[in-house]
Scaffold this active site. Structure first.
Site, PDB file in Angstrom:
ATOM      1  N   GLU A  79      -5.357 -38.105   3.420  1.00  0.00           N
ATOM      2  CA  GLU A  79      -5.821 -36.801   3.388  1.00  0.00           C
ATOM      3  C   GLU A  79      -4.539 -36.191   2.091  1.00  0.00           C
ATOM      4  O   GLU A  79      -4.592 -35.916   1.490  1.00  0.00           O
ATOM      5  CB  GLU A  79      -6.110 -35.673   4.442  1.00  0.00           C
ATOM      6  CG  GLU A  79      -6.768 -34.960   3.632  1.00  0.00           C
ATOM      7  CD  GLU A  79      -6.845 -33.650   5.036  1.00  0.00           C
ATOM      8  OE1 GLU A  79      -7.845 -33.660   4.904  1.00  0.00           O
ATOM      9  OE2 GLU A  79      -5.974 -33.108   5.375  1.00  0.00           O
ATOM     10  N   ASP A 292     -13.889 -29.633   7.898  1.00  0.00           N
ATOM     11  CA  ASP A 292     -14.134 -30.585   5.872  1.00  0.00           C
ATOM     12  C   ASP A 292     -15.612 -30.279   4.890  1.00  0.00           C
ATOM     13  O   ASP A 292     -15.058 -30.055   3.642  1.00  0.00           O
ATOM     14  CB  ASP A 292     -14.569 -31.510   6.746  1.00  0.00           C
ATOM     15  CG  ASP A 292     -13.932 -32.728   7.781  1.00  0.00           C
ATOM     16  OD1 ASP A 292     -12.494 -32.282   7.162  1.00  0.00           O
ATOM     17  OD2 ASP A 292     -13.681 -34.176   6.670  1.00  0.00           O
TER      18      ASP A 292
END
Length: 426
Positions: A79, A292
Site C-alpha cells: 500500500e 480503508d
C-alpha cells in the site's frame, strides 16, 4: 475583503455547476481565494512532512533504494510503497520513484511460482517478509504508477517501466484464461489450475486478496475505475476491452455499495455490494465505515476528474457524503461509523497500530472528505476545504500519531485540490 470572499464562493459554485471535464484539473484552493504561491508552498510542506520531515515515513537505503514504512506497525506495505510511487511520478520526483521500485522489486515481488509477478503485502524494514500473499490494492497502484512513469520519463533511463507494468498485468490476469475455466469449489476460489486472479473473472471486480480466501469478496476502497482506463490506453497488453469492462463494472458496484442516505460504505463486502456475514461482517465491524473506507470519497473524486464517465452520480454522491459528515459536526465527526450513520459498538471499533480502540477525528478522513469538494455544488464544500487547510497533523492528546496513512491521504488530498493529481500522458 468580505465582498471578495463572497465573489470567490460564487465562482467556486459556478465551477462546480459547470463541472470538470476529463483532463481538466481545478486548483480549488486558488478558486477559493488562497494565493497560488501559498498553495504551492503548502503542498511542498505537506510533501516534506511525509518524505523529509521529523515524522517522515520515507527512508533511503544505500545509493539506490528506499522504502515507505507504516511506522506505527513497524513494517513496509505494498500500500505505502505503491502510494509513494504514485506521489513521486505525479510530482516528477524520479529518484524517489526509482528507489521505491527497486526496493519493491527486490524484496516484495515474487519472481517465480504461483504468485509470480505479485507482491508480498508486508515486509520488515530489512526486506524480510512478514507475509507471502498480496493485497490487491498494491498491484493496482504499482501498475498505474509504472505506466505513468513510462509516459513521463520513457523506458531507457535504467528501468523499463512499461515492461515492468506489463509483467504484472500478465501475472494478475493470465493471458491463457478462458471463460470455460474449471468450476470453483465455492465462490471466490481459484480454478483447479492453481491460477490466481487480481480481478474476479466472473464479476470483473477487484478481489480483497488474490487467493482462495480473499477472492470471495471485495474491498470498496480498492475500486478506482479510471485506473483500468489507464491500463486500457497504455498497457498495450491486448486486453483493453477487458479493462474497460472492469471500469464499467466497478462504477456500477460503487452505486450499490454506498448507502443511499449517508453515502457511507462498508470496509469489506460481497461482490453485489451487500454486507457480509461472519468474517468481515457486523461481528467484528467489517461491515462498518472505517480506515480503508475513508479512501472511497477520494477515489470517486479521482474517477470524476480523470474520466468523467459517471459525473452526474458522482456529484450527487459527493454532496450526500459531505452532508452526512457535516451533520456530525465539521470539526467533530469521527472516523468509524456503521453505514447507516450510527456509531459502532465498542467491540466493533478497529484499533490502529498498538493503540487502544478509540473513535477519533482523524486527519486522513478530514482529507478525503475535503477532496470530495471537487464533486460538490453546495456551498458547504468550501468549509471542508478550509478545514483541511487549517488542520494540524500532530499527535492526539493520548499520544497517538499516524504519519503514514493519515499523512499519505492528507498529501493525496492536497494534490487533488491543487490540481496536481493527474493522468500523465506520454
Amino acid at each position: 475583503m468580505e465582498m471578495y470572499r463572497k465573489v470567490v464562493v460564487i465562482v467556486v459554485l459556478l465551477s462546480a455547476v459547470v463541472g470538470t471535464k476529463a483532463g481538466q484539473y481545478r486548483n480549488v484552493f486558488v478558486e477559493m481565494g488562497y494565493p497560488a504561491s501559498e498553495v504551492d508552498a503548502k503542498l511542498q510542506e505537506v510533501f516534506s512532512d511525509v518524505f523529509c520531515g521529523p515524522n517522515k515515513v520515507y527512508f533511503e537505503v544505500g545509493d539506490s533504494m528506499g522504502y515507505v514504512s507504516d511506522v506505527k506497525n513497524h513494517d513496509v506495505r505494498t500500500e505505502g510503497m505503491s502510494y509513494g510511487m504514485m506521489v513521486a511520478v505525479q510530482l516528477d520526483k524520479k529518484d524517489i520513484f526509482d528507489r521505491l521500485w527497486r526496493w519493491t522489486r527486490k524484496y516484495m515481488q515474487h519472481q517465480s511460482g504461483q504468485r509470480e509477478g505479485y507482491f508480498a503485502w508486508s515486509c520488515k524494514t530489512d526486506g524480510s517478509r512478514n507475509a507471502e500473499g498480496a493485497a490487491s490494492d498494491g498491484e493496482l497502484y504499482f501498475i498505474t504508477s509504472l505506466l505513468f512513469a513510462s509516459n513521463r520519463w520513457g523506458n531507457d533511463t535504467g528501468i523499463n517501466y512499461k515492461a515492468e507494468a506489463q509483467h504484472i498485468l500478465n501475472s494478475i490476469q493470465p493471458r491463457d484464461y478462458k471463460e470455460e475455466r474449471p468450476a470453483r469449489s465455492f465462490p471466490g476460489m481459484p480454478p483447479s489450475s492453481g491460477k490466481i486472479f487480481l480481478i474476479d473473472p466472473e464479476t470483473k471486480l477487484i478481489t480483497f486478496t488474490p487467493d482462495g480466501f480473499g477472492q470471495r469478496f471485495t474491498d470498496p476502497s480498492y475500486h478506482i475505475p479510471a485506473f483500468y482506463e489507464v491500463w486500457a490506453k497504455w498497457g498495450d497488453d491486448g486486453r483493453a476491452d477487458f479493462w474497460l469492462a472492469c471500469a464499467k463494472q466497478s462504477r456500477e458496484f460503487l452505486h450499490k455499495v454506498t448507502h443511499e442516505k449517508t453515502g457511507l460504505n462498508p470496509d469489506l463486502c460481497n461482490y453485489d455490494g451487500t454486507l457480509m456475514q461472519g468474517f468481515g461482517g457486523r461481528r467484528n465491524g467489517g461491515s462498518n465505515f472505517r480506515y480503508d473506507s475513508w479512501r472511497v470519497p477520494m477515489n470517486i473524486t479521482l474517477d470524476y476528474e480523470w474520466s468523467g464517465a459517471d459525473a452526474a452520480w458522482q456529484q450527487q454522491y459527493g454532496e450526500r457524503i459531505q452532508n452526512f459528515f457535516y451533520s456530525q459536526g465539521l470539526n467533530d465527526f469521527v472516523d468509524q461509523y456503521r453505514v447507516d450513520g450510527s456509531l459502532p459498538a465498542e467491540d466493533e471499533i478497529l484499533r490502529a497500530g498498538g493503540s487502544a480502540p478509540k473513535l477519533r477525528h482523524s486527519i486522513g478522513l478530514v482529507a478525503t472528505t475535503a477532496a470530495a469538494s471537487i464533486l460538490c455544488h453546495h456551498a458547504k464544500s468550501r468549509e471542508f476545504v478550509d478545514a483541511l487547510w487549517n488542520a494540524r497533523h500532530e499527535p492526539f492528546e493520548d499520544g497517538y500519531f499516524d504519519g503514514y496513512y493519515d499523512g499519505l491521504l492528507r498529501l493525496f488530498a492536497f494534490m487533488h485540490l491543487s490540481g496536481r493529481y493527474r493522468v500523465i500522458e506520454p
